[in-house]
Design a protein around this motif. Structure first.
Motif, PDB file in Angstrom:
ATOM      1  N   ASP A 476       0.834  -1.216   0.000  1.00 12.82           N
ATOM      2  CA  ASP A 476       0.000   0.000   0.000  1.00 12.82           C
ATOM      3  C   ASP A 476       0.864   1.260   0.000  1.00 12.82           C
ATOM      4  OD1 ASP A 476      -2.099  -1.675   0.018  1.00 12.82           O
ATOM      5  OD2 ASP A 476      -2.714  -1.302   2.119  1.00 12.82           O
ATOM      6  N   ARG A 477       1.967   1.138   0.810  1.00  8.92           N
ATOM      7  CA  ARG A 477       2.861   2.297   0.889  1.00  8.92           C
ATOM      8  C   ARG A 477       3.429   2.644  -0.498  1.00  8.92           C
ATOM      9  NH1 ARG A 477       7.895   4.084   2.293  1.00  8.92           N
ATOM     10  NH2 ARG A 477       8.782   2.077   1.683  1.00  8.92           N
ATOM     11  N   LYS A 478       3.814   1.564  -1.218  1.00 12.55           N
ATOM     12  CA  LYS A 478       4.392   1.758  -2.557  1.00 12.55           C
ATOM     13  C   LYS A 478       3.355   2.342  -3.515  1.00 12.55           C
ATOM     14  CE  LYS A 478       7.696  -0.570  -5.468  1.00 12.55           C
ATOM     15  NZ  LYS A 478       8.218  -1.870  -5.874  1.00 12.55           N
ATOM     16  N   GLU A 479       2.139   1.815  -3.394  1.00  5.71           N
ATOM     17  CA  GLU A 479       1.075   2.300  -4.302  1.00  5.71           C
ATOM     18  C   GLU A 479       0.786   3.786  -4.037  1.00  5.71           C
ATOM     19  OE1 GLU A 479      -3.204   0.615  -5.803  1.00  5.71           O
ATOM     20  OE2 GLU A 479      -2.957   1.082  -3.677  1.00  5.71           O
ATOM     21  N   GLY A 480       0.780   4.122  -2.688  1.00  4.35           N
ATOM     22  CA  GLY A 480       0.550   5.540  -2.332  1.00  4.35           C
ATOM     23  C   GLY A 480       1.614   6.432  -2.949  1.00  4.35           C
ATOM     24  N   LEU A 481       2.898   5.955  -2.843  1.00  2.90           N
ATOM     25  CA  LEU A 481       3.988   6.770  -3.410  1.00  2.90           C
ATOM     26  C   LEU A 481       3.870   6.894  -4.939  1.00  2.90           C
ATOM     27  CD1 LEU A 481       7.031   5.583  -1.219  1.00  2.90           C
ATOM     28  CD2 LEU A 481       6.023   7.871  -1.319  1.00  2.90           C
ATOM     29  N   GLN A 482       3.439   5.764  -5.571  1.00  2.00           N
ATOM     30  CA  GLN A 482       3.277   5.779  -7.042  1.00  2.00           C
ATOM     31  C   GLN A 482       2.203   6.790  -7.455  1.00  2.00           C
ATOM     32  OE1 GLN A 482       2.527   1.707  -8.043  1.00  2.00           O
ATOM     33  NE2 GLN A 482       4.674   1.324  -8.561  1.00  2.00           N
ATOM     34  N   ILE A 483       1.112   6.775  -6.695  1.00  2.00           N
ATOM     35  CA  ILE A 483       0.023   7.705  -7.032  1.00  2.00           C
ATOM     36  C   ILE A 483       0.480   9.152  -6.866  1.00  2.00           C
ATOM     37  CG2 ILE A 483      -2.238   8.542  -6.226  1.00  2.00           C
ATOM     38  CD1 ILE A 483      -2.994   5.546  -5.893  1.00  2.00           C
ATOM     39  N   ILE A 484       1.186   9.385  -5.766  1.00  2.00           N
ATOM     40  CA  ILE A 484       1.695  10.755  -5.553  1.00  2.00           C
ATOM     41  C   ILE A 484       2.596  11.171  -6.716  1.00  2.00           C
ATOM     42  CG2 ILE A 484       3.253  12.154  -4.101  1.00  2.00           C
ATOM     43  CD1 ILE A 484       2.040  10.703  -1.662  1.00  2.00           C
ATOM     44  N   THR A 485       3.484  10.270  -7.151  1.00  2.00           N
ATOM     45  CA  THR A 485       4.394  10.588  -8.265  1.00  2.00           C
ATOM     46  C   THR A 485       3.600  10.864  -9.543  1.00  2.00           C
ATOM     47  OG1 THR A 485       5.811   8.904  -7.256  1.00  2.00           O
ATOM     48  CG2 THR A 485       6.528   9.807  -9.382  1.00  2.00           C
ATOM     49  N   LYS A 486       2.652   9.941  -9.837  1.00  2.00           N
ATOM     50  CA  LYS A 486       1.876  10.068 -11.085  1.00  2.00           C
ATOM     51  C   LYS A 486       1.079  11.374 -11.094  1.00  2.00           C
ATOM     52  CE  LYS A 486      -2.117   8.554 -12.209  1.00  2.00           C
ATOM     53  NZ  LYS A 486      -3.247   7.672 -11.961  1.00  2.00           N
ATOM     54  N   GLU A 487       0.433  11.666  -9.961  1.00  2.00           N
ATOM     55  CA  GLU A 487      -0.402  12.864  -9.927  1.00  2.00           C
ATOM     56  C   GLU A 487       0.443  14.130 -10.003  1.00  2.00           C
ATOM     57  OE1 GLU A 487      -3.727  13.085 -10.319  1.00  2.00           O
ATOM     58  OE2 GLU A 487      -3.647  10.881 -10.472  1.00  2.00           O
ATOM     59  N   SER A 488       1.650  14.082  -9.375  1.00  2.00           N
ATOM     60  CA  SER A 488       2.473  15.294  -9.470  1.00  2.00           C
ATOM     61  C   SER A 488       3.008  15.474 -10.893  1.00  2.00           C
ATOM     62  CB  SER A 488       3.605  15.321  -8.433  1.00  2.00           C
ATOM     63  OG  SER A 488       4.043  14.037  -8.139  1.00  2.00           O
ATOM     64  N   GLU A 489       3.230  14.331 -11.604  1.00  2.00           N
ATOM     65  CA  GLU A 489       3.623  14.433 -13.026  1.00  2.00           C
ATOM     66  C   GLU A 489       2.519  15.118 -13.832  1.00  2.00           C
ATOM     67  OE1 GLU A 489       4.580  10.551 -14.526  1.00  2.00           O
ATOM     68  OE2 GLU A 489       6.607  10.648 -13.669  1.00  2.00           O
ATOM     69  N   ARG A 490       1.293  14.649 -13.504  1.00  2.00           N
ATOM     70  CA  ARG A 490       0.152  15.235 -14.213  1.00  2.00           C
ATOM     71  C   ARG A 490       0.048  16.735 -13.935  1.00  2.00           C
ATOM     72  NH1 ARG A 490      -5.470  12.084 -14.044  1.00  2.00           N
ATOM     73  NH2 ARG A 490      -6.448  14.043 -13.573  1.00  2.00           N
ATOM     74  N   LEU A 491       0.275  17.064 -12.655  1.00  2.00           N
ATOM     75  CA  LEU A 491       0.219  18.482 -12.263  1.00  2.00           C
ATOM     76  C   LEU A 491       1.278  19.288 -13.021  1.00  2.00           C
ATOM     77  CD1 LEU A 491      -0.189  19.032  -8.430  1.00  2.00           C
ATOM     78  CD2 LEU A 491      -1.420  20.129 -10.283  1.00  2.00           C
TER      79      LEU A 491
END
Ligand code: ADP
Length: 669
Positions: A476-491
């Motif tokens: 879950d921790r890894k998935e959370g970090l992945q989402i944060i990375t992906k969303e900041s890329e989008r931003l």
């Protein structure tokens, strides 16, 4: 409302225009009317005055003095006919001899003279016929006592006659010749001039002696001279010699009126008609003002006349006469009036007609229609039997001018209305455009806020989870970090786009073109996106030619192009998740294609998708987020490189975006 605001003032302008137009027409009409009245009147005065000047010129003492002195018998065969009447009402010009004047030939004082004595003796000798030689010597005596030309001529006549009686032809011819030359104008006791009698005698003698002393031609000339008033003779003398000469010459000339007959006729006309008129006029007019010309109108069966006359003092000869001109009006109409009227028409800009009492134009003989636009004027000073009609030609011109003015004015108004309507159309259209772009901007702000808010909320949510939940499983921790990375890329992608766009808008966007390998950039960008695509369940197809030539490009701009195209392909793919990327080389171009099997774009929208903030409206069940800036930036970057972009798309089948990179140009660079 808006159109009415435009058109209402226009309507009033048109109304005011038409109003002033008709007012102006009225004023012009009034002006023309008063011009007709004033100019018409002054034209009549001018006409009378100019005719008066001509009249004055003829009725001039010097001229008549000359007539009296030198040319009493001069043939008068042209109009105007001049005449002179003495105070006893005898016509002194043109002169015709009195039938009773023979009595006056031998004045009282010579009755008892020597001349008279020898004349009586000679006559009685001549009358006894046998004593011609006695008569001849008596006439010779008579001649020696003669004191006047008249007495000389009488003696020579006796000598000629007695010699003829004595058959002494040579002598007779000599004396008759003398009579014909020296005493040509002298008259015998019957009042016959020797110039007429002698030639007849000479012609008779020639018949006897046959010496051709007097030919027929000479006699005919004498006859013609008599018709032309060479001698001042009485009407009975004229008739006698006319028939005498005509019978001798064996001619018959009754057809043409001779000069003598004309003058005789004129003389009788003056005597019978004009003199009574003058006498009548004298009763109530003081003719002491010798300069004043009197006029009277006279009509005979043959013609109409104007008689102008005045009292004239001939100081040189101490005679007071009435001098006058008898104008035949037919001749006045032909010779005098047209010139005057022509001048008047030039001066006044009016047209004139002379009309008789039956309303007939005396020049054209046409009936005259006297209308509102004409002014009828009667003569004041000269008793012409006509009226002058002044016509304002300006009326017709005014009418036609008004018509053309109305047409021009109408056309002008139509043009103004058309121009104003055009302006209204442009205005409304621009307002529409402005409204559309404002709507798009509002939509953009809404979309962007949404786009920023979503990744930010996710980042915050996972960030907080990671921060506060210590015992979080590794997965879950890894998935959370992945989402944060992906969303900041989008931003960052989103913010990059907005920054790029604002740079472009401010004109500050610059491209740093460097030679490089497009295949490398495409592969690199795809690599960084690959995970993302696969995660979304996309099937990726890559087709990159070997040996793609080196071209000039801005690396980050090309990356931006690719990211925007990839992100659109992902966003607008529904069920079939396929993406194909190809980089192909043709002899002249490198073609970069990004194709998907997504929802596609309706054909009519294709022309708009590159406009800023523009987003195609799709069914409510498919929602894709976005700002409407992606393709705008793509197009701008492509244009900045001098490349071209096309799109082929069909709703439900997918879209293909192709970028054409010219090779040759870049080679040269
Ligand atoms: P955004 O993607 O942020 O909406 P873009 O300028 O990138 O803005 O695209 C404009 C519009 O073009 C999109 O809103 C979408 O309707 C249409 N569009 C772009 N790419 C595609 C595609 N691959 N398939 C279908 N529609 C597309």
């Amino acid at each position: 409302m808006f159109v009415a605001a435009f058109l209402l003032p226009l309507f009033f302008v048109v109304l005011a225009g038409i109003d002033t137009f008709s007012k102006r027409q009225k004023t012009t009409r009034n002006l023309l009317e008063s011009n007709l009245w004033l100019s018409g009147r002054s034209a009549l005065e001018q006409l009378e005055q100019r005719f008066g000047d001509i009249e004055k010129n003829w009725l001039n003492t010097t001229y008549f003095n000359q007539l009296l002195k030198e040319d009493r018998n001069k043939p008068v065969n042209s109009n105007p006919y001049f005449f002179l009447i003495d105070t006893t009402y005898k016509i002194t010009f043109p002169a015709i001899a009195d039938d009773n004047e023979s009595d006056l030939l031998i004045p009282e004082q010579i009755r008892n003279s020597d001349f008279r004595k020898w004349m009586d003796r000679a006559k009685s000798a001549e009358l006894s016929n046998s004593r011609f030689s006695g008569a001849i010597s008596n006439y010779e005596k008579c001649l020696s006592f003669a004191r006047t030309t008249q007495q000389e001529a009488l003696a020579v006549e006796g000598l000629a006659r007695s010699n003829l009686g004595n058959k002494n032809y040579k002598k007779a011819i000599q004396f008759y010749r003398l009579l014909n030359t020296k005493y040509n104008q002298t008259k015998n006791l019957a009042g016959h001039p020797y110039g007429l009698t002698a030639p007849l005698q000479l012609y008779t003698i020639d018949k006897i002696v046959k010496e051709n002393i007097y030919e027929r031609d000479s006699l005919y000339q004498i006859y013609r001279m008599m018709l032309d008033r060479h001698w001042l003779i009485s009407p009975s003398c004229y008739l006698f010699f006319k028939s005498e000469y005509e019978s001798v010459l064996d001619i018959d000339n009754r057809s043409k009126e001779s000069e003598f007959e004309k003058v005789l006729k004129f003389n009788r006309f003056i005597g019978n008609l004009v003199i009574p008129l003058i006498k009548e006029r004298e009763k109530y007019t003081a003719f002491n003002q010798t300069d004043e010309i009197n006029r009277t109108y006279l009509e005979t069966e043959e013609a109409q006349y104007l008689i102008s006359f005045k009292k004239m003092d001939f100081s040189e000869s101490d005679i007071t006469c009435f001098a006058g001109i008898c104008w035949n009006l037919d001749t006045v109409i032909i010779r005098i009036i047209p010139g005057i009227i022509e001048n008047l028409e030039e001066e006044t800009n009016l047209e004139f007609q002379l009309v008789d009492n039956k309303n007939i134009n005396i020049f054209t003989k046409d009936p005259v229609n006297i209308s509102k636009e004409s002014l009828t004027l009667s003569f004041n000073n000269i008793p012409f039997p006509w009226t002058l009609v002044a016509i304002q030609p300006g009326y017709n011109k005014l009418e036609s001018d008004a018509k053309t003015q109305l047409i021009v004015y109408g056309l002008l108004i139509l043009i103004i209305i058309a121009l104003m309507l055009f302006a209204v159309f442009i205005f409304v259209r621009d307002i529409g455009r402005e409204t559309d772009s404002m709507l798009l901007q509002t939509e953009f702000v809404h979309n962007v806020s949404h786009e920023l808010k979503t990744p930010l909320s996710l980042i915050r949510l996972y960030g907080e989870t990671l921060l506060y939940k210590d015992n979080l499983p590794e997965k879950d921790r890894k998935e959370g970090l992945q989402i944060i990375t992906k969303e900041s890329e989008r931003l960052s992608h989103m913010i990059n786009n907005i920054l790029d766009f604002s740079k472009i808008e401010m004109g500050k966007k610059e491209f740093d073109l460097k030679p490089g390998n497009l295949a490398f950039v495409v592969e690199n960008t795809l690599d960084s996106y690959r995970y993302h695509l696969l995660k979304k369940g996309f099937e990726i197809k890559i087709d990159i030619d070997n040996n793609i030539p080196v071209v000039l490009f801005d690396r980050s701009a090309v990356e931006g192009i690719l990211i925007n195209l990839f992100s659109n392909a992902i966003k607008f793919s529904d069920e079939t998740k396929k993406i194909a990327i190809s980089l192909k080389k043709t002899p002249e171009t490198i073609v970069l294609e990004v194709a998907d099997k997504g929802i596609g774009i309706p054909e009519k929208e294709l022309k708009n998708i590159f406009n800023r903030f523009y987003r195609v409206k799709v069914n409510s069940d498919f929602e894709a987020r976005g700002s409407g800036l992606g393709l705008t930036l793509v197009k701008h970057a492509v244009d900045a490189h001098g490349w071209q972009i096309t799109v082929k798309s069909k709703p439900g089948e997918g879209s293909v975006f192709s970028i054409f990179v010219p090779v040759n140009i870049n080679k040269e660079l």
